[in-house]
Motif scaffolding. Structure first.
Motif, short mmCIF file in Angstrom:
data_model
loop_
_atom_site.label_atom_id
_atom_site.label_comp_id
_atom_site.label_asym_id
_atom_site.label_seq_id
_atom_site.Cartn_x
_atom_site.Cartn_y
_atom_site.Cartn_z
N LYS A 72 0.81 -1.21 0.00
CA LYS A 72 0.00 0.00 0.00
C LYS A 72 0.85 1.27 0.00
O LYS A 72 0.36 2.34 -0.35
CB LYS A 72 -0.93 0.01 1.21
N GLU A 73 2.10 1.14 0.42
CA GLU A 73 2.98 2.31 0.49
C GLU A 73 4.36 1.93 -0.02
O GLU A 73 4.93 0.92 0.40
CB GLU A 73 3.06 2.82 1.93
N LEU A 74 4.88 2.74 -0.93
CA LEU A 74 6.19 2.49 -1.54
C LEU A 74 7.04 3.74 -1.37
O LEU A 74 6.71 4.81 -1.88
CB LEU A 74 6.02 2.18 -3.03
N VAL A 75 8.16 3.62 -0.63
CA VAL A 75 9.03 4.77 -0.37
C VAL A 75 10.44 4.43 -0.87
O VAL A 75 11.14 3.61 -0.26
CB VAL A 75 9.07 5.14 1.12
N LEU A 76 10.84 5.07 -1.95
CA LEU A 76 12.14 4.80 -2.58
C LEU A 76 13.08 6.00 -2.49
O LEU A 76 14.12 6.04 -3.15
CB LEU A 76 11.93 4.43 -4.05
N THR A 77 12.75 6.96 -1.66
CA THR A 77 13.45 8.24 -1.56
C THR A 77 14.97 8.09 -1.50
O THR A 77 15.51 7.31 -0.71
CB THR A 77 12.98 8.99 -0.31
N SER A 78 15.66 8.86 -2.37
CA SER A 78 17.13 8.95 -2.37
C SER A 78 17.82 7.62 -2.64
O SER A 78 18.86 7.31 -2.06
CB SER A 78 17.62 9.56 -1.04
N ASN A 79 17.25 6.85 -3.55
CA ASN A 79 17.91 5.69 -4.14
C ASN A 79 17.70 5.82 -5.65
O ASN A 79 16.56 5.92 -6.09
CB ASN A 79 17.29 4.38 -3.65
N THR A 80 18.75 5.84 -6.44
CA THR A 80 18.58 6.20 -7.84
C THR A 80 18.44 4.98 -8.74
O THR A 80 19.07 3.94 -8.52
CB THR A 80 19.74 7.09 -8.34
N PHE A 81 17.62 5.15 -9.79
CA PHE A 81 17.27 4.06 -10.71
C PHE A 81 17.74 4.40 -12.13
O PHE A 81 17.40 5.45 -12.67
CB PHE A 81 15.76 3.83 -10.71
N GLY A 82 18.48 3.47 -12.73
CA GLY A 82 18.87 3.59 -14.12
C GLY A 82 17.75 3.14 -15.04
O GLY A 82 16.66 2.78 -14.60
N ILE A 83 18.04 3.09 -16.34
CA ILE A 83 17.01 2.76 -17.33
C ILE A 83 16.46 1.34 -17.15
O ILE A 83 15.25 1.13 -17.05
CB ILE A 83 17.56 2.95 -18.75
N ASP A 84 17.35 0.36 -17.07
CA ASP A 84 16.89 -1.02 -16.92
C ASP A 84 16.23 -1.25 -15.56
O ASP A 84 15.23 -1.99 -15.47
CB ASP A 84 18.07 -1.99 -17.10
#
Length: 420
Positions: free
Chosen positions: A36-48
């Motif tokens: 219900k809650e997704l927190v990805l703050t300050s983790n970086t994601f590339g294209i793949d």
């Protein structure tokens, strides 16, 4: 990671995710469909990694809150523009989503083309957080127009606006987009929290924003820090048309205010007095923080403020007057300090810049937490899934109109015999 099976939280881990495998490993122990809650703050994601995240998002049918701030920090803009659709497209099908936080992804004006569909179509959104995205006036106008469309979409289905929180600060919006933002705010009269600080608004911009805010009688939190409510080249304009006057009118209409920050808004002595007068005309029983730093206030304002606080602001705990005049060796300031810091009130008068900086830092940190204070009890309405016969009937109508066939029953039977 959060221990709750409904929350996935890896905020501030500083992870740099590049491959699909990186993402799959991260979620390997999670029940994706239950989140219900997704927190990805300050983790970086590339294209793949973004493509893999998008695939997981498409399965999160119960997701209510997305914390996507700073998930593209340090990534080249060209890479971000390729990665963004992978993350945003699945969100369009999440009717349960009520909070979108995309702050601190300062990718500039180009990102608005991907944001607009989300902001105009996710009609159950209650919280929009867009702080430090580098929009500028042109993209800012497009974003504001999308938020207006969000209100229109609700009206078309006979529902009031669901939007409760709108944060769009530090985005260089300037006066060029302010009219659109004023209209966007007015279109969502149920707004309770508005933060549009540090956007370079001058008087015309503040007037447009204030006119929108005047429609929001349930407003609880307002932050317009670092704007200009009075341009010196407009000194011949009547006072009642000035930016500070329109702000005062909006305040008069928002009697449930809890937090008000008009610091560094160049209210001047005349405009500051109008704001103080507005606060003194009716009780504001829940106002606990009043920030008026750097507005050319003086002893006369402080004397009036003391009377207002005593008469109409029973819960005021924090009063910020730093960077104004007559702060030292002043009996009115001493009286304010004594009254606020009385053991029965336990408040504070802040006149030191360092104390102000600490207060602002604390407030900004709250923007990164999942919103709970201003979430409304708004029913989430999911569009009904069309039955096969409904789709067939719709097809018949479309074809009948196209072929100018009036008897659609005949066409319906024709389609059945044809094997549709």
């Amino acid at each position: 990671m959060s221990s709750s099976s409904f929350i996935f939280n890896i905020a501030n881990k500083g992870l740099r995710l590049e491959t699909a495998n990186d993402v799959q490993k991260l979620f390997s122990d999670s029940k994706i469909e239950e989140l219900k809650e997704l927190v990805l703050t300050s983790n970086t994601f590339g294209i793949d990694a973004s493509k893999a995240l998008g695939g997981l998002l498409s399965r999160m049918k119960n997701l209510k809150a997305t914390g996507l701030s700073a998930i593209f920090a340090s990534r080249p803009v060209d890479e971000v523009l390729i990665a963004l659709p992978s993350v945003f497209s699945p969100l369009l099908s999440l009717d349960s989503l009520i909070e979108l936080n995309f702050s601190d992804n300062a990718v500039g004006a180009q990102v608005y083309r991907v944001l607009v569909p989300l902001l105009s179509q996710l009609s159950n959104l209650q919280i929009i957080k867009l702080v430090n995205n580098g929009f500028g006036p042109e993209a800012g106008k497009a974003i504001a127009e999308a938020i207006q469309q969000l209100a229109s979409k609700r009206r078309e289905s006979g529902r009031p606006s669901a939007l409760r929180v709108l944060l769009c600060a530090r985005n260089r919006l300037e006066d060029g987009s302010a009219s659109a933002w004023g209209e966007a705010i007015a279109a969502h009269p149920n707004l309770q929290k508005v933060k549009m600080s540090n956007n370079g608004f001058r008087e015309d911009g503040i007037k447009a924003i204030a006119k929108g805010l005047a429609k929001c009688s349930d407003l609880r939190y307002l932050n317009l820090r670092d704007s200009t409510s009075r341009n010196e080249d407009n000194e011949d304009d009547p006072e009642e048309s000035r930016g500070s006057w329109l702000l005062a009118d909006a305040i008069r209409n928002a009697k449930r205010l809890e937090y008000l920050d008009l610091s560094d808004c160049y209210l001047t002595d005349v405009g500051s007095l109008e704001i103080v007068n507005a606060l003194g005309e009716n009780p504001y029983p829940e106002l606990h923080s009043l920030l008026l730093q750097g507005n050319d206030m003086n002893e006369g304002h402080y004397e009036k403020l003391l009377t207002v606080i005593q008469d109409t602001l029973p819960k005021l705990k924090v009063l910020v007057l730093a960077d104004n005049d007559d702060l030292e060796d002043n009996e009115a300031i001493d009286a304010l300090k004594e009254f606020l810091e009385d053991p029965t009130r336990k408040g504070q008068l802040i006149t030191d810049d360092q104390d102000v900086d600490a207060l602002i830092k604390s407030e900004d940190a709250k923007d990164e937490t999942t919103e709970t204070r201003f979430v409304g009890d708004v029913p989430i309405e999911v569009p009904p899934v069309k039955k096969e016969e409904d789709e067939l009937d719709e097809l018949a109508k479309l074809m009948g109109a196209k072929l100018k066939i009036e008897n659609q029953v005949c066409l319906f039977h024709f389609l059945l015999k044809a094997g549709y």
